[in-house]
Design a protein around this motif. Sequence first.
Motif, mmCIF file in Angstrom:
data_model
loop_
_atom_site.group_PDB
_atom_site.id
_atom_site.type_symbol
_atom_site.label_atom_id
_atom_site.label_comp_id
_atom_site.label_asym_id
_atom_site.label_seq_id
_atom_site.Cartn_x
_atom_site.Cartn_y
_atom_site.Cartn_z
ATOM 1 N N ARG A 135 -61.788 -5.764 127.409
ATOM 2 C CA ARG A 135 -60.670 -6.590 127.863
ATOM 3 C C ARG A 135 -61.130 -7.892 128.461
ATOM 4 O O ARG A 135 -60.701 -8.958 128.069
ATOM 5 C CB ARG A 135 -59.839 -5.811 128.874
ATOM 6 C CG ARG A 135 -59.113 -4.664 128.222
ATOM 7 C CD ARG A 135 -58.171 -4.047 129.206
ATOM 8 N NE ARG A 135 -57.628 -2.808 128.698
ATOM 9 C CZ ARG A 135 -57.487 -1.722 129.437
ATOM 10 N NH1 ARG A 135 -57.851 -1.736 130.696
ATOM 11 N NH2 ARG A 135 -56.961 -0.636 128.927
ATOM 12 N N GLU A 136 -62.006 -7.795 129.441
ATOM 13 C CA GLU A 136 -62.396 -9.013 130.155
ATOM 14 C C GLU A 136 -63.286 -9.909 129.293
ATOM 15 O O GLU A 136 -63.049 -11.099 129.161
ATOM 16 C CB GLU A 136 -63.074 -8.633 131.466
ATOM 17 C CG GLU A 136 -63.849 -9.743 132.129
ATOM 18 C CD GLU A 136 -62.977 -10.891 132.586
ATOM 19 O OE1 GLU A 136 -61.874 -10.626 133.069
ATOM 20 O OE2 GLU A 136 -63.408 -12.060 132.431
ATOM 21 N N MET A 138 -71.264 -6.094 136.723
ATOM 22 C CA MET A 138 -70.764 -4.754 137.013
ATOM 23 C C MET A 138 -71.195 -3.769 135.921
ATOM 24 O O MET A 138 -71.550 -2.627 136.210
ATOM 25 C CB MET A 138 -69.231 -4.772 137.127
ATOM 26 C CG MET A 138 -68.689 -5.528 138.326
ATOM 27 S SD MET A 138 -69.207 -4.848 139.912
ATOM 28 C CE MET A 138 -68.319 -3.299 139.929
ATOM 29 N N ARG A 186 -66.517 -15.602 135.568
ATOM 30 C CA ARG A 186 -65.818 -14.337 135.324
ATOM 31 C C ARG A 186 -66.650 -13.419 134.430
ATOM 32 O O ARG A 186 -66.720 -12.222 134.650
ATOM 33 C CB ARG A 186 -64.489 -14.586 134.629
ATOM 34 C CG ARG A 186 -63.618 -15.619 135.249
ATOM 35 C CD ARG A 186 -62.273 -15.590 134.565
ATOM 36 N NE ARG A 186 -61.767 -14.235 134.569
ATOM 37 C CZ ARG A 186 -61.084 -13.724 135.558
ATOM 38 N NH1 ARG A 186 -60.809 -14.443 136.608
ATOM 39 N NH2 ARG A 186 -60.674 -12.487 135.513
ATOM 40 N N ARG A 192 -65.123 3.908 132.235
ATOM 41 C CA ARG A 192 -63.881 3.106 132.205
ATOM 42 C C ARG A 192 -64.195 1.634 132.477
ATOM 43 O O ARG A 192 -63.674 0.744 131.814
ATOM 44 C CB ARG A 192 -62.889 3.608 133.254
ATOM 45 C CG ARG A 192 -62.150 4.863 132.837
ATOM 46 C CD ARG A 192 -61.130 5.247 133.894
ATOM 47 N NE ARG A 192 -60.061 4.273 134.040
ATOM 48 C CZ ARG A 192 -59.372 4.104 135.158
ATOM 49 N NH1 ARG A 192 -59.642 4.810 136.227
ATOM 50 N NH2 ARG A 192 -58.396 3.220 135.213
ATOM 51 N N LEU A 193 -65.033 1.424 133.491
ATOM 52 C CA LEU A 193 -65.343 0.033 133.835
ATOM 53 C C LEU A 193 -66.047 -0.665 132.677
ATOM 54 O O LEU A 193 -65.699 -1.788 132.324
ATOM 55 C CB LEU A 193 -66.229 -0.039 135.087
ATOM 56 C CG LEU A 193 -66.604 -1.494 135.354
ATOM 57 C CD1 LEU A 193 -65.766 -2.061 136.471
ATOM 58 C CD2 LEU A 193 -68.058 -1.710 135.565
ATOM 59 N N SER A 244 -63.466 -1.320 129.931
ATOM 60 C CA SER A 244 -62.478 -2.352 130.324
ATOM 61 C C SER A 244 -63.118 -3.726 130.379
ATOM 62 O O SER A 244 -62.571 -4.701 129.874
ATOM 63 C CB SER A 244 -61.891 -2.053 131.703
ATOM 64 O OG SER A 244 -61.211 -0.848 131.678
ATOM 65 N N ALA A 245 -64.272 -3.791 131.031
ATOM 66 C CA ALA A 245 -64.910 -5.094 131.225
ATOM 67 C C ALA A 245 -65.368 -5.668 129.883
ATOM 68 O O ALA A 245 -65.174 -6.851 129.610
ATOM 69 C CB ALA A 245 -66.083 -4.970 132.192
ATOM 70 N N SER A 279 -68.247 -9.591 135.298
ATOM 71 C CA SER A 279 -68.038 -8.416 134.463
ATOM 72 C C SER A 279 -69.363 -7.843 133.972
ATOM 73 O O SER A 279 -69.601 -6.643 134.053
ATOM 74 C CB SER A 279 -67.172 -8.767 133.251
ATOM 75 O OG SER A 279 -65.838 -8.849 133.647
#
Lengths: 115, 332
Positions: free
Chosen positions: B306-307, B237, B230, B298-299, B302-303, B234
């Motif tokens: 959050r991730e 990306m 995971r 944003r990515l 977020s990544a 992330s």
Amino acid sequence: MKVLVVEDEVLIAMDIETLLIEHGHLVLGPACSIVDALHLLDAECPDVALLDFNIHDQPVTPVAERLRDLGVPFILTSAYDAKELRKYDALTEAQFVKKPFDDHDLLRALARAGP
Amino acid sequence: MDLDDLYRLLRGAHVQAQGIVDTVRDPLLVMDEDLCILSANPAFYRTFATGRDDSLGKRFEQLGDGQWQIAELQFLLEKVIPKSSAILDYEVTAEFPKIGPRTMLVSAQRLVHPEDGRRLLLLSIVDATEQRGKDNEKDLLIGEVRHRVKNLLAVTRALAKQTSVAGRTAEQYRDTFLGRFGALARALEVTIDRSSSDLPDLAKAVLEPYAGDGQTIKIDNAPVVPLQARQAMSLGMILHELATNALKYGALSAQGGQVALSWTTGKEQDGLEQVHMQWTESGGPAPVSPSQKGFGTRLIRSAAERELGGKVDLEFRPGGLVVSQSFPLRAQ
């Protein structure tokens, strides 16, 4: 409506967030983990919640149980079959939206669940 | 050899048959009409770690310590002799003395004693524990693969929707989407090779389309950091978004522009191992702070937050964009 979103796939979380905002909802989260979701619930109570069933290989049941105690309806999303989810007591009542879902599936489920 | 062959052998030449029965690898029992054990083959004693004294003369349901006391099986066995019915692979899952939890498949058929015409019952027991274990593992694995495929479709769908059409031609949209899709695929490729993937491999795979002759993106100070699948997705990306941004607006848009990527690991005060990663652009035009609502920003946020559960800082310095991020290493 204020919608708690719990989803560990970043891209899907972003997509749900965009969709909900476009449709005039307020997004709580998206939370990427069960701990984060519970923290958010400590501070704020949503009108409805959208929960991915599997969060980092764990069932989302702790969040579902808290929501049940709070009286907040929730919708489950998952790429697993519905029967997999029904094994968990806290999840039996919830609406289920199968992944991959389209926007209408999600919005319809939200409209049904909302106050 | 099936039971019919055995039956014929037992009728015709029981001396030879004894030798055959003894070499059968699955446990065999011969019982009388009252389901009392008359004989057992060596495989029976071996499988159940028992001996003649504990077996011969006992009724079937008295074997072990209660595992065979199953009303339904008893009922079926009692019908085998009078009705000449057969039992095929009746499954018994129980905890057996000395040998532990097992799944046994019981089959039974009527035999007629070659000399005195007595009606007997031949019972075979196949230990299917290992096979069942493999079947279950296989089912689990298939279930997991189904889930992953559907999840990946959902992710791809989200990626297609999140890639904005505004201000893009169809061709530009397609190329942007495929660039991101490619990064996802490359990250996935690295993670599929092993259950965990290493940071240098991931960075090289994702940045390879942008690295040119190896001079434009330099990966320095790159210790091996094991990543969970995971985390790898992330980070893959994030690196892709940074690289495409650099190519379009940043250092890689200019002749002689460069990107330096490096990372270190260290223990934090809380004892958790952290990865600190730095993306430094130089030699390009002065960067402009992008829209906070853009996909890339944003990515990345977020990544990273959050991730990966870490922090990310985007600094638009005059010399070029500098991105510093840190995240905790998760247990493998």
